[in-house]
Design an enzyme around this catalytic site. Structure first.
Site, PDB file in Angstrom:
ATOM      1  N   ARG A   1       0.856  -1.200   0.000  1.00 31.21           N
ATOM      2  CA  ARG A   1       0.000   0.000   0.000  1.00 31.21           C
ATOM      3  C   ARG A   1       0.885   1.241   0.000  1.00 31.21           C
ATOM      4  NH1 ARG A   1      -1.262   1.702   4.571  1.00 31.21           N
ATOM      5  NH2 ARG A   1      -2.065  -0.254   5.411  1.00 31.21           N
TER       6      ARG A   1
ATOM      7  N   ASP B   1      -7.864  18.333 -14.506  1.00 31.42           N
ATOM      8  CA  ASP B   1      -8.124  16.957 -14.922  1.00 31.42           C
ATOM      9  C   ASP B   1      -7.716  16.857 -16.397  1.00 31.42           C
ATOM     10  OD1 ASP B   1      -9.284  14.613 -15.931  1.00 31.42           O
ATOM     11  OD2 ASP B   1     -11.023  14.727 -14.599  1.00 31.42           O
TER      12      ASP B   1
ATOM     13  N   LYS C   1      -8.840   5.613 -18.963  1.00 25.88           N
ATOM     14  CA  LYS C   1      -9.155   6.094 -20.299  1.00 25.88           C
ATOM     15  C   LYS C   1      -7.914   5.970 -21.203  1.00 25.88           C
ATOM     16  CE  LYS C   1     -12.898   6.960 -18.011  1.00 25.88           C
ATOM     17  NZ  LYS C   1     -13.222   8.259 -17.448  1.00 25.88           N
TER      18      LYS C   1
ATOM     19  N   TYR D   1     -16.900  15.890 -15.554  1.00 26.98           N
ATOM     20  CA  TYR D   1     -17.279  14.479 -15.458  1.00 26.98           C
ATOM     21  C   TYR D   1     -18.355  14.316 -14.370  1.00 26.98           C
ATOM     22  CZ  TYR D   1     -16.835   9.526 -14.405  1.00 26.98           C
ATOM     23  OH  TYR D   1     -17.100   8.209 -14.181  1.00 26.98           O
TER      24      TYR D   1
HETATM   25  C1  LIG Z   1     -13.703   8.723 -16.172  1.00 28.41           C
HETATM   26  C2  LIG Z   1     -13.309  10.061 -15.727  1.00 28.41           C
HETATM   27  C3  LIG Z   1     -13.018  10.331 -14.386  1.00 28.41           C
HETATM   28  C4  LIG Z   1     -13.174   9.287 -13.305  1.00 28.41           C
HETATM   29  O1  LIG Z   1     -12.249   8.253 -13.429  1.00 28.41           O
HETATM   30  P1  LIG Z   1     -12.514   6.727 -12.975  1.00 28.41           P
HETATM   31  O2  LIG Z   1     -11.263   6.052 -13.359  1.00 28.41           O
HETATM   32  O3  LIG Z   1     -13.732   6.258 -13.729  1.00 28.41           O
HETATM   33  O4  LIG Z   1     -12.770   6.749 -11.515  1.00 28.41           O
HETATM   34  C5  LIG Z   1     -12.611  11.604 -14.052  1.00 28.41           C
HETATM   35  N1  LIG Z   1     -12.494  12.577 -14.974  1.00 28.41           N
HETATM   36  C6  LIG Z   1     -12.779  12.358 -16.278  1.00 28.41           C
HETATM   37  C7  LIG Z   1     -12.633  13.475 -17.260  1.00 28.41           C
HETATM   38  C8  LIG Z   1     -13.196  11.102 -16.700  1.00 28.41           C
HETATM   39  O5  LIG Z   1     -13.493  10.901 -17.992  1.00 28.41           O
END
Ligand SMILES: *Cc1c(COP(=O)(O)O)cnc(C)c1O
Length: 380
Positions: free
Chosen positions: A46, A170, A195, A98
């Site tokens: 961890r 982000d 992603k 998101y």
């Molecule tokens: C999918 C997504 C998230 C969240 O990520 P997870 O891996 O699904 O928890 C945050 N920001 C954006 C822009 C996303 O597309």
């Protein structure tokens, strides 16, 4: 070295023990100590694991940060970041976000005293006005999800700096292959590695990359204290995905450009949102700020839910599924899927209507994707 070379070599030199060219998957939860607290740098997985450490080093290098921290999901990364903002903190956030980010802000952290004010950050006067009240963090996505708006990171950073407020971006949609927010003055970058970084729709993961020593220390402490860490196997898969990030992002961009062009010319389309189109309101900014426009296109189809359902059911190459950024093309209906947790009135007020469809253009042949969209529109 140039970016595509760094994708393959940064943080991943051959294993000193065996010469293996790939970072081994260290499936070990714990590490031997020769005497209490005498060890080779790893104690418990961890707190730290060699496969994860290689990924974290790579992420930091690609984003140009001091430290990278990997998490079990993008929201795990965000939830851990928010642990640094106790009750009474105030965040100024971009309004187009998101859905899960909004849910964490509003449905969870609000009841613990976090306040978030949402502004359209294309309007710098609104950012400036929001920053007049004491603020602890500026939070934004660009390109935004799902409307593909572009926020001027450097301009927002200038306003935030003047108010002594850190900025978190982000960078999931762009990835460091197309945009590096820390170079533009941001303090923290967040990723859903699920992603484009993973890129193959086979893992869920998240990351933070930070510029400052104090943030690095505090967030590394929280990563261990909160414990939302990814498995070594998932870290390996993300490292493998990152090797091809450059070629994939170029292919995603070519696919999205082909799809956007069909949509823009089609009479059954109300609006197309893609920063690579010269008709996009922030096209010039995107060209300046990014090294490409990414693989996501959203489109507004008139005729209500029934028209949207017909369009979705006639797509053959695009698969109806949440998520984005994988090699395969996916299609999403934000109002009922990824953004269903945002109340309808709020969603529609800023443009996420029932007719909006989000396309994640994969790396199939762009002509097949263009044909697929054209023929599904024909059925509407
Ligand atoms: C999918 C997504 C998230 C969240 O990520 P997870 O891996 O699904 O928890 C945050 N920001 C954006 C822009 C996303 O597309």
């Amino acid at each position: 070295m140039r970016f595509d070379t760094r994708l393959i070599h940064e943080g991943q030199s051959p294993d000193p023990l065996t010469g293996a060219v790939n970072v081994p998957i260290y499936l070990s939860s714990t590490f031997r100590q020769s005497a209490p607290d005498v060890h080779q740098g790893y104690v418990y997985s961890r707190s730290g694991n060699p496969t994860r450490a290689a990924l974290e080093k790579t992420l930091a290098a690609l984003e140009g940060g001091r430290a990278g921290l990997a998490f079990s999901s993008g929201l795990g990364a965000l939830a851990t970041l928010l642990e640094a903002y106790p009750s009474g903190s105030r965040i100024v956030s971009e309004v187009d976000l998101y859905g899960g980010t909004w849910r964490l802000f509003e449905h969870h952290r609000r009841q613990f005293g976090l306040r978030v004010e949402y502004v359209d950050m294309r309007r710098l006067d609104r950012v400036r006005a929001a920053l007049r009240e004491k603020t602890d963090l500026v939070y934004l996505e660009t390109p935004t999800n799902p409307l593909l708006r572009i926020v001027d990171i450097s301009a927002v950073v200038r306003l935030a700096r003047a108010a002594h407020v850190p900025v978190a971006v982000d960078n999931t949609f762009a990835t460091p292959a197309l945009q590096r927010p820390l170079e533009l003055g941001a303090d923290i970058v967040l990723h859903s590695m699920t992603k484009y970084l993973g890129g193959h729709s086979d893992i869920v993961g998240g990351a933070l990359v930070v510029r400052g020593a104090k943030d690095a220390e505090q967030l590394a402490w929280l990563q261990n204290a909160v414990g939302a860490v990814p498995s070594p196997f998932d870290c390996f898969l993300v490292l493998r995905g990152i090797h091809t990030l450059g070629v994939r992002m170029r292919a995603h961009g070519a696919s999205a450009a082909a799809v956007a062009e069909v949509l823009e010319r089609h009479r059954k389309v109300r609006a197309v949102h893609y920063p690579g189109l010269s008709s996009h309101p922030e096209h010039a900014l995107a060209r300046r700020q990014m090294d490409g426009y990414g693989g996501i296109v959203s489109v507004e189809i008139p005729g209500g839910t029934s028209a949207v359902l017909r369009f979705l059911s006639h797509l053959k190459v695009f698969t109806l599924a949440e998520s984005l950024g994988g090699v395969e093309s996916l299609v999403d209906h934000p109002a009922t899927m990824t953004h269903a947790s945002v109340p309808r009135a709020e969603r529609e007020a800023h443009g996420v209507t029932e007719g909006l469809v989000r396309l994640s253009c994969g790396i199939e042949d762009p002509a097949d994707l263009a044909d697929d969209v054209r023929s599904a529109l024909g059925a509407v």
